[in-house]
Design a protein around this motif. Structure first.
Motif, PDB file in Angstrom:
ATOM      1  N   ASP A 104      20.536 -37.789 -50.196  1.00 55.08           N
ATOM      2  CA  ASP A 104      21.445 -36.558 -49.679  1.00 55.08           C
ATOM      3  C   ASP A 104      20.634 -35.511 -49.287  1.00 55.08           C
ATOM      4  O   ASP A 104      20.527 -34.560 -49.701  1.00 55.08           O
ATOM      5  N   LEU A 105      19.949 -35.828 -47.818  1.00 54.07           N
ATOM      6  CA  LEU A 105      19.174 -35.067 -47.233  1.00 54.07           C
ATOM      7  C   LEU A 105      19.275 -34.830 -45.910  1.00 54.07           C
ATOM      8  O   LEU A 105      19.633 -35.903 -45.070  1.00 54.07           O
ATOM      9  N   PRO A 106      19.259 -33.471 -45.331  1.00 52.47           N
ATOM     10  CA  PRO A 106      19.606 -33.541 -43.765  1.00 52.47           C
ATOM     11  C   PRO A 106      18.064 -34.375 -43.258  1.00 52.47           C
ATOM     12  O   PRO A 106      16.951 -34.289 -43.682  1.00 52.47           O
ATOM     13  N   ILE A 107      18.702 -35.241 -41.958  1.00 54.81           N
ATOM     14  CA  ILE A 107      17.406 -35.842 -41.141  1.00 54.81           C
ATOM     15  C   ILE A 107      16.823 -34.588 -40.544  1.00 54.81           C
ATOM     16  O   ILE A 107      17.567 -33.974 -39.888  1.00 54.81           O
ATOM     17  N   ARG A 108      15.318 -34.495 -40.294  1.00 51.50           N
ATOM     18  CA  ARG A 108      14.589 -33.612 -39.571  1.00 51.50           C
ATOM     19  C   ARG A 108      14.037 -34.573 -38.608  1.00 51.50           C
ATOM     20  O   ARG A 108      12.918 -35.157 -38.893  1.00 51.50           O
ATOM     21  N   VAL A 109      14.224 -34.548 -37.365  1.00 51.41           N
ATOM     22  CA  VAL A 109      13.772 -35.384 -36.256  1.00 51.41           C
ATOM     23  C   VAL A 109      12.617 -34.606 -35.642  1.00 51.41           C
ATOM     24  O   VAL A 109      12.599 -33.151 -35.486  1.00 51.41           O
ATOM     25  N   VAL A 110      11.399 -35.284 -35.649  1.00 50.42           N
ATOM     26  CA  VAL A 110      10.038 -34.635 -35.351  1.00 50.42           C
ATOM     27  C   VAL A 110       9.471 -35.552 -34.112  1.00 50.42           C
ATOM     28  O   VAL A 110       9.443 -36.670 -34.084  1.00 50.42           O
ATOM     29  N   LEU A 111       9.279 -34.665 -32.918  1.00 52.37           N
ATOM     30  CA  LEU A 111       8.794 -35.205 -31.670  1.00 52.37           C
ATOM     31  C   LEU A 111       7.731 -34.500 -31.280  1.00 52.37           C
ATOM     32  O   LEU A 111       7.603 -33.108 -31.781  1.00 52.37           O
ATOM     33  N   VAL A 112       6.799 -35.112 -30.464  1.00 50.78           N
ATOM     34  CA  VAL A 112       5.681 -34.095 -29.778  1.00 50.78           C
ATOM     35  C   VAL A 112       6.325 -33.573 -28.539  1.00 50.78           C
ATOM     36  O   VAL A 112       6.840 -34.306 -27.846  1.00 50.78           O
ATOM     37  N   GLY A 113       6.292 -32.323 -28.341  1.00 56.05           N
ATOM     38  CA  GLY A 113       6.744 -31.841 -27.289  1.00 56.05           C
ATOM     39  C   GLY A 113       5.787 -31.554 -26.049  1.00 56.05           C
ATOM     40  O   GLY A 113       4.783 -31.843 -26.029  1.00 56.05           O
ATOM     41  N   GLY A 114       6.322 -30.857 -25.040  1.00 54.99           N
ATOM     42  CA  GLY A 114       5.505 -30.569 -23.843  1.00 54.99           C
ATOM     43  C   GLY A 114       4.875 -31.822 -23.106  1.00 54.99           C
ATOM     44  O   GLY A 114       3.940 -31.893 -22.470  1.00 54.99           O
ATOM     45  N   GLY A 115       6.036 -32.831 -22.962  1.00 55.56           N
ATOM     46  CA  GLY A 115       5.695 -33.809 -22.178  1.00 55.56           C
ATOM     47  C   GLY A 115       4.957 -35.003 -22.506  1.00 55.56           C
ATOM     48  O   GLY A 115       4.040 -35.775 -22.038  1.00 55.56           O
ATOM     49  N   GLY A 116       4.793 -35.407 -24.076  1.00 57.84           N
ATOM     50  CA  GLY A 116       4.277 -36.434 -24.534  1.00 57.84           C
ATOM     51  C   GLY A 116       4.904 -37.550 -24.281  1.00 57.84           C
ATOM     52  O   GLY A 116       6.184 -37.807 -24.038  1.00 57.84           O
ATOM     53  N   GLY A 117       4.242 -38.544 -23.919  1.00 60.26           N
ATOM     54  CA  GLY A 117       4.545 -40.039 -23.628  1.00 60.26           C
ATOM     55  C   GLY A 117       5.728 -40.601 -24.525  1.00 60.26           C
ATOM     56  O   GLY A 117       6.680 -41.243 -24.171  1.00 60.26           O
ATOM     57  N   VAL A 118       5.229 -40.366 -25.793  1.00 60.11           N
ATOM     58  CA  VAL A 118       6.151 -41.261 -26.911  1.00 60.11           C
ATOM     59  C   VAL A 118       7.537 -40.461 -26.728  1.00 60.11           C
ATOM     60  O   VAL A 118       8.529 -41.278 -26.656  1.00 60.11           O
ATOM     61  N   THR A 119       7.642 -39.168 -26.936  1.00 63.62           N
ATOM     62  CA  THR A 119       9.140 -38.547 -26.750  1.00 63.62           C
ATOM     63  C   THR A 119       9.717 -38.956 -25.480  1.00 63.62           C
ATOM     64  O   THR A 119      10.815 -39.081 -25.392  1.00 63.62           O
ATOM     65  N   VAL A 120       9.170 -38.748 -24.154  1.00 64.84           N
ATOM     66  CA  VAL A 120       9.581 -39.165 -22.876  1.00 64.84           C
ATOM     67  C   VAL A 120      10.288 -40.696 -23.049  1.00 64.84           C
ATOM     68  O   VAL A 120      11.270 -40.610 -22.596  1.00 64.84           O
ATOM     69  N   THR A 121       9.553 -41.469 -23.569  1.00 62.47           N
ATOM     70  CA  THR A 121       9.644 -43.012 -24.076  1.00 62.47           C
ATOM     71  C   THR A 121      11.008 -43.035 -24.672  1.00 62.47           C
ATOM     72  O   THR A 121      12.010 -43.682 -24.361  1.00 62.47           O
ATOM     73  N   VAL A 122      10.827 -42.309 -25.736  1.00 60.17           N
ATOM     74  CA  VAL A 122      12.197 -42.193 -26.779  1.00 60.17           C
ATOM     75  C   VAL A 122      13.274 -41.850 -26.137  1.00 60.17           C
ATOM     76  O   VAL A 122      14.353 -42.629 -26.225  1.00 60.17           O
ATOM     77  N   GLU A 123      13.286 -40.853 -25.436  1.00 60.98           N
ATOM     78  CA  GLU A 123      14.441 -40.113 -24.929  1.00 60.98           C
ATOM     79  C   GLU A 123      15.067 -41.075 -23.744  1.00 60.98           C
ATOM     80  O   GLU A 123      16.126 -40.881 -23.506  1.00 60.98           O
ATOM     81  N   SER A 124      14.088 -41.467 -22.942  1.00 61.11           N
ATOM     82  CA  SER A 124      14.322 -42.347 -21.713  1.00 61.11           C
ATOM     83  C   SER A 124      15.299 -43.766 -22.189  1.00 61.11           C
ATOM     84  O   SER A 124      16.283 -44.022 -21.779  1.00 61.11           O
ATOM     85  N   VAL A 125      14.481 -44.397 -23.371  1.00 59.40           N
ATOM     86  CA  VAL A 125      15.144 -45.615 -23.644  1.00 59.40           C
ATOM     87  C   VAL A 125      16.365 -45.421 -24.637  1.00 59.40           C
ATOM     88  O   VAL A 125      17.403 -46.226 -24.417  1.00 59.40           O
ATOM     89  N   LEU A 126      16.233 -44.570 -25.516  1.00 59.60           N
ATOM     90  CA  LEU A 126      17.363 -44.444 -26.375  1.00 59.60           C
ATOM     91  C   LEU A 126      18.512 -43.532 -26.173  1.00 59.60           C
ATOM     92  O   LEU A 126      19.673 -43.343 -26.682  1.00 59.60           O
ATOM     93  N   LEU A 127      18.171 -42.397 -25.240  1.00 61.52           N
ATOM     94  CA  LEU A 127      19.141 -41.389 -24.826  1.00 61.52           C
ATOM     95  C   LEU A 127      19.387 -41.324 -23.223  1.00 61.52           C
ATOM     96  O   LEU A 127      19.811 -40.477 -22.897  1.00 61.52           O
TER      97      LEU A 127
END
Length: 171
Positions: A104-127
Motif C-alpha cells: 500500500d504505497l503511492p506509485i512514483r513515476v520516474v522519467l528522464v526529462g528534457g527530451g530523453g529518448g526513452v521518455t519520448v518513446t514511452v510517452e509516444s507508445v503508451l500515451l
C-alpha cells in the motif's frame, strides 16, 4: 570508426538529449544528430515547442536499437504489469502499488526529462504522444539519477534503458 570509413566523414560525438541534437541540426550547428527514439516521435515532440523548423527535411538511418527497461525498488514484490496497466500508471489511473498486488504505497513515476529518448518513446507508445500525468511523477536529468531514485524510493517505477537497468541489477 566503421561509420567514418564508410561515410568518409570524421565524427565528433557529443552525447546529449535527442531534442538538443535535433535543434542543433535544424539550426545548422550540426551536420548529423543522434536520437534515441523514432524520428517521428522526436519531431512531433519538438514541434510543440519549436514550430516552423524544417522538420520535413529530416531523414533517419537506424544504426542501433536500445530497449526500454522498467525498474522498481528492490523491496517491491511487483515484477510484472500489462501494457494497459503501464498506461494507467503513467496517466495516474493506477496510483497505488496495492492495485497491482504490491504494498500500500503511492506509485512514483520516474522519467528522464528534457527530451530523453526513452521518455519520448514511452510517452509516444503508451500515451499516444501525450505527457505522463501521474500525480507523483518525477523528472530527473540523467539515467543514472533515474536508477538512483528507483533504488532509494520504495514506491518508484522508473523507465530507462534496459542495458543500464540490468547493469545496476535493478528489479
Amino acid at each position: 570508426a566503421e561509420i567514418e570509413r564508410l561515410s568518409g566523414q570524421v565524427l565528433t560525438v557529443i552525447p546529449n538529449r535527442s531534442t538538443l541534437g535535433l535543434i542543433a541540426l535544424l539550426e545548422g550547428r550540426a551536420h548529423i544528430a543522434m536520437i534515441s527514439a523514432s524520428l517521428e516521435s522526436e519531431a512531433t515532440n519538438l514541434q510543440r515547442s519549436m514550430p516552423g523548423l524544417p522538420f520535413d527535411k529530416l531523414k533517419s538511418f537506424e544504426i542501433k536499437r536500445t530497449r526500454v527497461g522498467i525498474g522498481v525498488h528492490p523491496g517491491n514484490p511487483v515484477r510484472g504489469a500489462t501494457r494497459a496497466q503501464l498506461t494507467q500508471i503513467l496517466n495516474g489511473k493506477i496510483a497505488n502499488w496495492k492495485e497491482l498486488g504490491g504494498p500500500d504505497l503511492p506509485i512514483r513515476v520516474v522519467l528522464v526529462g528534457g527530451g530523453g529518448g526513452v521518455t519520448v518513446t514511452v510517452e509516444s507508445v503508451l500515451l499516444q504522444g501525450e505527457q505522463a500525468s501521474a500525480p507523483n511523477k518525477l523528472y530527473v536529468k540523467t539515467a543514472t539519477q533515474l536508477f538512483q531514485v528507483v533504488e532509494q524510493e520504495p514506491g518508484a517505477i522508473g523507465f530507462g534503458q534496459l542495458g543500464l537497468l540490468k547493469q545496476r541489477k535493478i528489479a
